[in-house]
Design a protein around this motif. Sequence first.
Motif: not given
Length: 376
Positions: A219-234
Amino acid sequence: MAELRETWGSGPDGVWTAPGRVNLIGEHVDYTGGRCLPFALTRGTAAAVRRRDDDRVRISSTDPDAAPFEGTLADLGPGAVSGWAAYAAGTLWSLQQAGVEVPGLDLAVSSDVPLGAGLSSSASLEAAVALSAAELAGRTDDEQLRHLLIQAAIRAENEVVGAGTGGMDQTVALLAEEGSVLLIHTRDSRTEPVQLGLAEAGLELMVIDTRVKHTLADGQYAQRRADCDEAARLLGLEWLSDATPADVERLSDPRLKARTRHVVTENQRVDAVVELVRAGRVAEIGPLLDGSHTSLRDDYEVSAVELDVVVAAARAAGALGARMVGGGFGGSAIALIRSADASAVEEAVVAACREQDLTTPGVLTVTSGPAARRLS
């Protein structure tokens, strides 16, 4: 070969091997459209494989902790296989989804890539299985096939294993060139071999395995990837690696700002390392390795006590630069060292871990090896 005969009662049609990898620099940017610089190890996973006349798939390993898997070609997809066998079974499923007529197979695998060390034992397994299955399905080993196999292995790890990886590990396992690092432009899969030149400079790369196992599916790796996806969206970006230092300051969430700052600065460090290596100045890349570790520790928060200890100890003992590699939360670090300093650095990192009552690390020097291939 002996494993296949011992477990399943017959010899193989062939043996294929694929390497583990070390990423010189460019960590956690492959899934953001960034640039990374891995190379293949001379250590890898070998797969002895036999084609069957039915739809059965049987997978075994020389690892005593790896339970054998038996099923059919229809039993390999998401949710059907768990544990280590999901990497191999998922690759066969993904190849079928890509239009490869995978036959029933008996596979026996053996690896000398340390498990959980951040050296991509998983991608080496996927690549060996993918290449063997494709060839036994009648496909010709060429550049087009290798790109198909890369995508199949990535899909297997994402959809069957459940680890949201990028594509760096699978790409280098199937496209590496001996003696080179592979500059990967992950957004369009372009690759450029770059001659490393360590031996000519009197240098070596040391891998320090903390022996603290990590898993990408926790889950930790997936969370980092989700953070990057959210930052890109913003930021209104398709790829976070297109972000600039000014974009970092536009983000108000401290966590997303830190993640984005790592991505921006890590891509800058990759470009700087490539420039130095191409100019024959590989001895000067040490501070960039140091900067990568600091960023991964502080902005991306994927380091661990053991990694920080061995990195600091290696530098204090004369390493020109050092950093954690791989997904993080354990695994390995690398240190750029003068060949003459190898013993001193090894002694220092072992002593540092013992002083802090940490697991004694494993230490090895590594060289750049070839991509996946058929051995027999």
